[in-house]
Scaffold this active site. Sequence first.
Site, PDB file in Angstrom:
ATOM      1  N   TYR A 121      -2.505  -0.665  10.139  1.00 11.48           N
ATOM      2  CA  TYR A 121      -2.559  -1.004   8.714  1.00 11.48           C
ATOM      3  C   TYR A 121      -1.260  -0.588   8.023  1.00 11.48           C
ATOM      4  O   TYR A 121      -0.640  -1.382   7.313  1.00 11.48           O
ATOM      5  CB  TYR A 121      -3.766  -0.315   8.061  1.00 11.48           C
ATOM      6  CG  TYR A 121      -3.895  -0.583   6.580  1.00 11.48           C
ATOM      7  CD1 TYR A 121      -4.491  -1.754   6.113  1.00 11.48           C
ATOM      8  CD2 TYR A 121      -3.427   0.340   5.644  1.00 11.48           C
ATOM      9  CE1 TYR A 121      -4.607  -1.998   4.747  1.00 11.48           C
ATOM     10  CE2 TYR A 121      -3.544   0.104   4.285  1.00 11.48           C
ATOM     11  CZ  TYR A 121      -4.136  -1.072   3.837  1.00 11.48           C
ATOM     12  OH  TYR A 121      -4.244  -1.315   2.479  1.00 11.48           O
TER      13      TYR A 121
ATOM     14  N   SER B  53       0.861  -1.177   0.000  1.00 17.16           N
ATOM     15  CA  SER B  53       0.000   0.000   0.000  1.00 17.16           C
ATOM     16  C   SER B  53       0.903   1.235   0.000  1.00 17.16           C
ATOM     17  O   SER B  53       2.057   1.161   0.451  1.00 17.16           O
ATOM     18  CB  SER B  53      -0.875  -0.004   1.255  1.00 17.16           C
ATOM     19  OG  SER B  53      -1.519   1.244   1.407  1.00 17.16           O
TER      20      SER B  53
HETATM   21  P1  NAP Z   1     -11.610  -5.687   0.269  1.00 19.83           P
HETATM   22  O1  NAP Z   1     -12.548  -5.407  -0.826  1.00 19.83           O
HETATM   23  O2  NAP Z   1     -11.955  -5.309   1.666  1.00 19.83           O
HETATM   24  O3  NAP Z   1     -11.225  -7.236   0.212  1.00 19.83           O
HETATM   25  C1  NAP Z   1     -10.415  -7.798   1.206  1.00 19.83           C
HETATM   26  C2  NAP Z   1     -10.547  -9.281   1.153  1.00 19.83           C
HETATM   27  O4  NAP Z   1      -9.812  -9.834   2.254  1.00 19.83           O
HETATM   28  C3  NAP Z   1     -12.001  -9.736   1.298  1.00 19.83           C
HETATM   29  O5  NAP Z   1     -12.250 -10.806   0.436  1.00 19.83           O
HETATM   30  C4  NAP Z   1     -12.059 -10.179   2.752  1.00 19.83           C
HETATM   31  O6  NAP Z   1     -13.020 -11.180   3.003  1.00 19.83           O
HETATM   32  C5  NAP Z   1     -10.665 -10.735   2.936  1.00 19.83           C
HETATM   33  N1  NAP Z   1     -10.353 -10.813   4.361  1.00 19.83           N
HETATM   34  C6  NAP Z   1     -10.363  -9.813   5.259  1.00 19.83           C
HETATM   35  N2  NAP Z   1     -10.126 -10.304   6.484  1.00 19.83           N
HETATM   36  C7  NAP Z   1      -9.943 -11.636   6.346  1.00 19.83           C
HETATM   37  C8  NAP Z   1      -9.711 -12.693   7.252  1.00 19.83           C
HETATM   38  N3  NAP Z   1      -9.630 -12.473   8.565  1.00 19.83           N
HETATM   39  N4  NAP Z   1      -9.587 -13.950   6.782  1.00 19.83           N
HETATM   40  C9  NAP Z   1      -9.707 -14.196   5.462  1.00 19.83           C
HETATM   41  N5  NAP Z   1      -9.945 -13.235   4.535  1.00 19.83           N
HETATM   42  C10 NAP Z   1     -10.084 -11.971   4.990  1.00 19.83           C
HETATM   43  O7  NAP Z   1     -10.215  -4.980   0.013  1.00 19.83           O
HETATM   44  P2  NAP Z   1      -9.393  -4.691  -1.329  1.00 19.83           P
HETATM   45  O8  NAP Z   1      -9.421  -3.248  -1.546  1.00 19.83           O
HETATM   46  O9  NAP Z   1      -9.775  -5.635  -2.406  1.00 19.83           O
HETATM   47  O10 NAP Z   1      -7.928  -5.029  -0.798  1.00 19.83           O
HETATM   48  C11 NAP Z   1      -7.130  -6.067  -1.318  1.00 19.83           C
HETATM   49  C12 NAP Z   1      -5.693  -5.786  -0.946  1.00 19.83           C
HETATM   50  O11 NAP Z   1      -5.250  -4.576  -1.561  1.00 19.83           O
HETATM   51  C13 NAP Z   1      -5.454  -5.599   0.553  1.00 19.83           C
HETATM   52  O12 NAP Z   1      -4.213  -6.184   0.899  1.00 19.83           O
HETATM   53  C14 NAP Z   1      -5.382  -4.098   0.707  1.00 19.83           C
HETATM   54  O13 NAP Z   1      -4.647  -3.727   1.843  1.00 19.83           O
HETATM   55  C15 NAP Z   1      -4.698  -3.714  -0.580  1.00 19.83           C
HETATM   56  N6  NAP Z   1      -4.894  -2.317  -1.001  1.00 19.83           N
HETATM   57  C16 NAP Z   1      -6.100  -1.895  -1.470  1.00 19.83           C
HETATM   58  C17 NAP Z   1      -6.234  -0.576  -1.904  1.00 19.83           C
HETATM   59  C18 NAP Z   1      -7.539  -0.060  -2.450  1.00 19.83           C
HETATM   60  O14 NAP Z   1      -7.624   1.144  -2.769  1.00 19.83           O
HETATM   61  N7  NAP Z   1      -8.567  -0.877  -2.589  1.00 19.83           N
HETATM   62  C19 NAP Z   1      -5.131   0.286  -1.870  1.00 19.83           C
HETATM   63  C20 NAP Z   1      -3.917  -0.184  -1.385  1.00 19.83           C
HETATM   64  C21 NAP Z   1      -3.802  -1.491  -0.970  1.00 19.83           C
HETATM   65  P3  NAP Z   1     -14.578 -10.809   3.190  1.00 19.83           P
HETATM   66  O15 NAP Z   1     -15.039 -10.372   1.843  1.00 19.83           O
HETATM   67  O16 NAP Z   1     -15.173 -12.095   3.603  1.00 19.83           O
HETATM   68  O17 NAP Z   1     -14.636  -9.713   4.207  1.00 19.83           O
END
Ligand code: NAP
Length: 252
Positions: A172, A159
């Site tokens: 985070y 991130s």
């Molecule tokens: P998201 O939509 O919240 O998806 C996160 C996923 O992780 C969901 O499928 C969630 O499951 C799963 N998860 C969370 N806690 C968990 C647990 N305890 N056990 C198993 N699975 C778990 O987030 P995203 O934006 O796609 O993020 C994906 C990655 O990109 C993350 O590492 C995040 O830090 C990184 N990131 C995202 C952004 C952005 O702008 N979106 C920017 C920088 C970095 P559930 O669906 O069941 O809750």
Amino acid sequence: MQLSNIPIDYKPRTNLLSGKTILVTGAGDGIGRSAALNYAKYGASVLLLGRTGSKLEAVYDEIENAGGSKPGIIEMDLATAPEDMYTSVAASLGEEFSCLGGILHNAALLGDRRPIESAGYANWQDVMQVNVNAQFLLTQHFLPLLQQAPTASIIFTSSTVGRIGKAYWGAYAVSKFATEGFMQVLASELENTSNIRVNSLNPRATNTAMRRAAYPGENPTTNPAPQDIMPAYLFLMGDDSAGITGKAFDAR
Ligand code: NAP
């Protein structure tokens, strides 16, 4: 930190991931869901790991309906799973698959964003458990299967706040700095002793539930959809990135 670039206008060939089995964590939603669908579309057998069975089943159905290889589902809450669950999951995968071609460490918790002074320890521990400790446990238990593959790729999801610290991003941000450190240590250990490459990838602002929770006042459509950043996820997972290891990438 020196950043590396995905080739501009990278276009993966249709069979990029044929013959590979790839584990995606957090595969039920957001970026992980999109990565799982794309890895399957480009020929991989995908193992869908997440904590919400119904979401994983929906991704399973989408892959099957699109004609992809039958995926596997690993329902596991990375916040609470004990170490012996990792041992037994790795053992049962070892009975079914001869090797693992890649892991996308994608699941993460956003956690509370507040000053360090008032951060709650329980929330801090949850974020570290999912975002750091679970990556360690999965990586360690699946390394023997990764080592059996002709080539393998591990992608750690970073991130912007894991590369430059920012006030109030608490556990985070710290967890994402740890992820970068883990990537570097592991890449250095494996560089001359295996065919496993290890890199980090920052998706940057992407329209998902996590982004909408972090920035409730933002118009979500100003950010790209997960599908828009998939070339980077395909490049790093497929063998077009062979020989690249220990590097930090942005998805766009
Ligand atoms: P998201 O939509 O919240 O998806 C996160 C996923 O992780 C969901 O499928 C969630 O499951 C799963 N998860 C969370 N806690 C968990 C647990 N305890 N056990 C198993 N699975 C778990 O987030 P995203 O934006 O796609 O993020 C994906 C990655 O990109 C993350 O590492 C995040 O830090 C990184 N990131 C995202 C952004 C952005 O702008 N979106 C920017 C920088 C970095 P559930 O669906 O069941 O809750």
